[in-house]
Write a protein that holds these residues in place. Structure first.
Motif, mmCIF file in Angstrom:
data_model
loop_
_atom_site.group_PDB
_atom_site.id
_atom_site.type_symbol
_atom_site.label_atom_id
_atom_site.label_comp_id
_atom_site.label_asym_id
_atom_site.label_seq_id
_atom_site.Cartn_x
_atom_site.Cartn_y
_atom_site.Cartn_z
ATOM 1 N N TYR A 1 0.628 -1.392 0.531
ATOM 2 C CA TYR A 1 -0.082 0.200 0.085
ATOM 3 C C TYR A 1 0.948 1.209 -0.191
ATOM 4 O O TYR A 1 0.943 2.675 -0.706
ATOM 5 N N ASN A 2 1.871 1.176 0.623
ATOM 6 C CA ASN A 2 2.910 2.571 1.236
ATOM 7 C C ASN A 2 3.357 2.842 0.022
ATOM 8 O O ASN A 2 3.398 3.696 -0.824
ATOM 9 N N ASN A 3 3.945 1.892 -0.965
ATOM 10 C CA ASN A 3 4.517 1.524 -2.606
ATOM 11 C C ASN A 3 3.755 2.332 -3.585
ATOM 12 O O ASN A 3 3.964 3.451 -4.056
ATOM 13 N N PHE A 4 2.195 2.132 -3.298
ATOM 14 C CA PHE A 4 0.633 2.782 -4.326
ATOM 15 C C PHE A 4 0.670 3.708 -4.248
ATOM 16 O O PHE A 4 1.098 4.761 -5.099
ATOM 17 N N TYR A 5 0.766 3.349 -2.772
ATOM 18 C CA TYR A 5 0.519 5.413 -2.032
ATOM 19 C C TYR A 5 1.404 6.184 -2.112
ATOM 20 O O TYR A 5 1.062 7.430 -3.219
ATOM 21 N N ALA A 6 2.825 5.194 -2.259
ATOM 22 C CA ALA A 6 3.470 6.699 -2.788
ATOM 23 C C ALA A 6 3.814 7.292 -4.036
ATOM 24 O O ALA A 6 4.059 8.207 -4.596
ATOM 25 N N ILE A 7 3.269 5.945 -5.252
ATOM 26 C CA ILE A 7 3.344 6.189 -6.079
ATOM 27 C C ILE A 7 2.106 7.513 -6.649
ATOM 28 O O ILE A 7 2.176 8.076 -7.910
ATOM 29 N N ASP A 8 1.316 6.735 -6.769
ATOM 30 C CA ASP A 8 -0.543 7.568 -5.932
ATOM 31 C C ASP A 8 0.088 9.342 -5.797
ATOM 32 O O ASP A 8 -0.540 11.063 -6.768
ATOM 33 N N VAL A 9 1.145 9.874 -4.563
ATOM 34 C CA VAL A 9 1.612 10.703 -4.285
ATOM 35 C C VAL A 9 2.003 11.780 -5.361
ATOM 36 O O VAL A 9 2.003 12.766 -4.890
ATOM 37 N N VAL A 10 3.433 10.936 -5.816
ATOM 38 C CA VAL A 10 4.268 11.376 -6.783
ATOM 39 C C VAL A 10 3.447 11.544 -7.663
ATOM 40 O O VAL A 10 3.358 12.967 -8.167
ATOM 41 N N ARG A 11 3.094 11.157 -8.680
ATOM 42 C CA ARG A 11 1.650 10.798 -9.811
ATOM 43 C C ARG A 11 0.523 12.704 -9.449
ATOM 44 O O ARG A 11 0.472 13.783 -10.132
ATOM 45 N N GLU A 12 0.300 12.678 -8.474
ATOM 46 C CA GLU A 12 -0.287 13.627 -7.794
ATOM 47 C C GLU A 12 -0.141 15.446 -7.818
ATOM 48 O O GLU A 12 -0.931 15.530 -8.353
ATOM 49 N N GLN A 13 1.463 14.837 -7.484
ATOM 50 C CA GLN A 13 1.856 15.995 -7.019
ATOM 51 C C GLN A 13 2.430 17.086 -8.118
ATOM 52 O O GLN A 13 3.088 18.212 -9.393
ATOM 53 N N VAL A 14 2.866 15.455 -8.948
ATOM 54 C CA VAL A 14 3.583 15.958 -10.444
ATOM 55 C C VAL A 14 1.943 16.571 -11.253
ATOM 56 O O VAL A 14 2.064 17.800 -12.067
ATOM 57 N N ALA A 15 1.083 15.977 -11.501
ATOM 58 C CA ALA A 15 -0.247 16.254 -12.228
ATOM 59 C C ALA A 15 -0.748 17.936 -11.177
ATOM 60 O O ALA A 15 -0.836 18.759 -12.308
ATOM 61 N N ASP A 16 -0.725 18.332 -10.543
ATOM 62 C CA ASP A 16 -0.826 19.932 -9.514
ATOM 63 C C ASP A 16 0.132 20.508 -10.065
ATOM 64 O O ASP A 16 -0.038 21.550 -11.035
ATOM 65 N N SER A 17 1.443 20.023 -10.414
ATOM 66 C CA SER A 17 2.287 20.963 -10.695
ATOM 67 C C SER A 17 1.840 21.424 -12.649
ATOM 68 O O SER A 17 2.060 22.804 -12.394
ATOM 69 N N TYR A 18 1.998 20.663 -12.454
ATOM 70 C CA TYR A 18 1.835 20.990 -14.246
ATOM 71 C C TYR A 18 -0.063 21.462 -14.601
ATOM 72 O O TYR A 18 0.497 22.226 -15.966
ATOM 73 N N LYS A 19 -0.925 20.977 -13.647
ATOM 74 C CA LYS A 19 -2.200 21.565 -14.097
ATOM 75 C C LYS A 19 -1.898 22.819 -13.876
ATOM 76 O O LYS A 19 -2.688 24.006 -14.167
ATOM 77 N N ASN A 20 -0.995 23.261 -12.175
ATOM 78 C CA ASN A 20 -0.602 24.675 -12.667
ATOM 79 C C ASN A 20 0.247 26.003 -13.225
ATOM 80 O O ASN A 20 -0.869 26.812 -13.890
ATOM 81 N N MET A 21 0.760 25.208 -13.930
ATOM 82 C CA MET A 21 1.886 25.678 -14.641
ATOM 83 C C MET A 21 0.297 25.828 -15.881
ATOM 84 O O MET A 21 0.597 27.026 -17.239
ATOM 85 N N LEU A 22 -0.348 24.483 -16.694
ATOM 86 C CA LEU A 22 -1.188 25.064 -17.496
ATOM 87 C C LEU A 22 -2.513 25.932 -17.515
ATOM 88 O O LEU A 22 -2.314 26.406 -18.561
#
Length: 585
Positions: A34-55
């Motif tokens: 769970y921690n592994n997949f949660y970490a992946i989801d967190v990174v994806r969400e952070q990257v997505a939020d970053s690109y979302k803000n930029m776009l």
């Protein structure tokens, strides 16, 4: 060594041990995964939020530029420039207005960085005029744009739809454009922007190898970078929302931001592996721990099995054999085992040795008691017959039959000599028969012409060992209860050999022609219970039954009956050829 069915049951130690290990390690492994997949989801969400803000930020800039152009076009609708061009009566007035408008647009276009060109279309004169900021615009491209805009205006569909989203996407030739048109009378004023000019500032973004930022229409169709979308099976959702993963072979993270001024949106297509490259160390450690746990759990269970279950199984197997009657079993505790199980095994072996010694002592004590009881039972016969014999001698002396008295006395000497030496467990059958003949001879002297007898035995059975005084006791019982002075009685002793699957047997049949057993006595004898006389004494039959039970156990069979034709008593004794106890002098 295989774990028995006992240890595979749900209540077994093996099942509970495995279940306990899984209960301890299962949540840990689940948490790691769970921690592994949660970490992946967190990174994806952070990257997505970053690109979302930029776009979103850049889309606001684009919308702001397009909104400025919209405001300029709206201001032109209220000015006199378009009105003069529309209401010009003469050619001179028309061209003056046209030149003035061209100069104005040429000067104002420099104020709008996002705009590529202004254009004017006079519907009355079917004339198209444009002012381009781009100097390298080809004549072919200008003609294609002019033809598309003219057809669009003539179709009267350009001004329909959402008034807020006035910029519409158009594919003209090999290029993509955003076009906005306003109308003043019969004059149309508009501007267009090439999408590659809008996307140029975004090319410097670090999207990752194979990724891109593209434009898409509100139907989820790519406007730019269509090859990237088509080759990788990327699905662009029509509705705006959170990030998502898509792609056939490789996965891409999709983030978008829609324009409020037009029917298009910015879409960031980010390779998923580029995102996860930011946490390789943590992800690798988690996967290594998970894989190691899955590997070491079976190894740990095997070690526990070897250290606990296998020694325990040896003890259980030994106890099972002890329960089955094998008191000589010992637990073999191999070297290298646990100290606790070694002590348990030694204690078990010591206990079994003591129990076996105790059992031997108890068994020997039981044998001694049996021998004493056998001797006592045999000696019980001697006084009983001795008194009967003295009574016979007394009666012969009373009638002064000295010859028979001498003959009887000699027979008694032989009889009691056999009795006094017959305190052994077994005697040959021939000796027992000779003793019985001697006894019958004595009784024949007592009951002349009232007692006849016959002994039938195969020669090959004469050396068969049997307990002493068995046949003689039943013959004596027949004489005692069957022979009277009223009628003659015949006593027959028949000995046969019986061979069955269960073994070889000697069958002894003792028959008389007397009045037989009484109903109550026969019922008690057939039930295996003792029968007492009128003085409360056990009969000789009980004596024989007891001795045979002590010697042969359950392998002996005694059956009592009355002959249905003549009514005499019948006794059938079946003994094993090989007795359970050997005679010890």
């Amino acid at each position: 060594m295989k774990i028995p069915g006992l240890l595979r049951q749900r209540g077994s130690l093996n099942f509970k041990l495995i279940l306990s290990v899984l209960i301890m390690t299962g949540p840990l492994l689940s948490m790691l995964l769970y921690n592994n997949f949660y970490a992946i989801d967190v990174v994806r969400e952070q990257v997505a939020d970053s690109y979302k803000n930029m776009l979103t930020l850049y889309m606001k800039q684009i919308d702001s530029g397009l909104n400025d152009v919209d405001a300029y076009l709206n201001s032109m609708l209220t000015g006199i420039d378009l009105l003069s061009l529309d209401q010009a009566e003469s050619d001179a007035d028309y061209y003056d207005s046209k030149v003035f408008l061209f100069n104005k647009l040429g000067k104002d276009i420099a104020l709008y960085d996002s705009l590529s060109s202004f254009f004017v279309y006079a519907e009355k004169r079917q004339e198209f005029m444009d002012v381009n900021k781009t100097q390298n615009l080809t004549l072919e491209e200008k003609d294609l744009i002019q033809q598309y805009v003219s057809d669009l205006i003539r179709s009267a569909s350009i001004l329909k739809g959402n008034s807020a989203q006035r910029w519409h996407y158009a594919r003209i030739g090999q290029n993509d454009y955003l076009i906005d048109i306003v109308r003043s009378g019969s004059v149309y004023l508009g501007g267009w922007v090439r999408t590659d000019q809008l996307m140029a500032p975004l090319q410097s973004l670090q999207i990752g190898e194979g990724g891109s930022v593209l434009l898409a229409n509100d139907q989820g169709e790519p406007i730019t970078d269509t090859e990237l979308v088509d080759e990788n099976g990327i699905q662009l959702h029509q509705s705006e929302g959170d990030y998502y993963l898509t792609g056939s072979d490789r996965k891409y993270l999709i983030v978008d931001s829609a324009s409020v001024r037009g029917n298009f949106k910015l879409v960031a297509v980010i390779p998923d592996h580029h995102i996860l490259d930011r946490l390789p160390y943590l992800q690798g450690i988690i996967w290594i721990i998970t894989a190691s746990s899955l590997l070491f759990i079976p190894i740990g269970l095997y070690s526990i099995r070897q250290a606990i279950l296998v020694p325990l199984y040896r003890v259980l197997l030994s106890m099972k054999k002890v329960r089955g009657g094998d008191w000589s079993i010992r637990v073999d505790m191999q070297k290298g085992g646990s100290e606790e199980f070694r002590i348990l095994g030694e204690s078990f072996n010591s206990m079994m040795t003591e129990i076996e010694t105790l059992r031997v002592n108890v068994y020997e004590e039981q044998l001694n008691k049996q021998k004493e009881e056998l001797q006592r039972l045999q000696l019980q016969v001697n006084p009983h017959f001795f008194l009967n014999s003295l009574n016979i001698v007394y009666n012969l002396a009373k009638v002064k039959n000295y010859e028979l008295t001498m003959k009887l006395t000699r027979s008694l000497v032989h009889y009691f000599r056999y009795m006094f030496r017959s305190n052994t467990t077994f005697v040959p059958l021939k000796d027992e028969l000779e003793h019985t003949r001697n006894y019958l001879g004595i009784q024949a002297l007592r009951f002349p012409e009232k007692l006849t007898w016959a002994l039938e035995v195969p020669d090959y059975l004469t050396d068969t060992p049997i307990p002493p005084l068995v046949i003689q006791s039943f013959v004596e019982n027949s004489i005692k209860h069957a022979v009277t002075m009223d009628r003659p009685v015949h006593i027959s002793v028949q000995i046969d050999f019986v061979d069955e699957d269960s073994g070889s047997w000697v069958k002894i049949s003792i028959l008389d022609t007397g009045c037989g057993f009484g109903e109550e006595v026969l019922r008690e004898l057939q039930a295996g219970r003792s029968v007492e006389n009128e003085r409360g004494e056990h009969t000789g039959i009980w004596n024989v039954q007891r001795r045979l039970k002590l010697l042969y156990g359950d392998s002996v069979s005694i059956r009592y009956a009355n002959d249905p034709e003549i009514g005499g008593a019948s006794v059938f004794i079946i003994l094993p050829i090989n007795p359970l106890m050997e005679d010890k002098q």
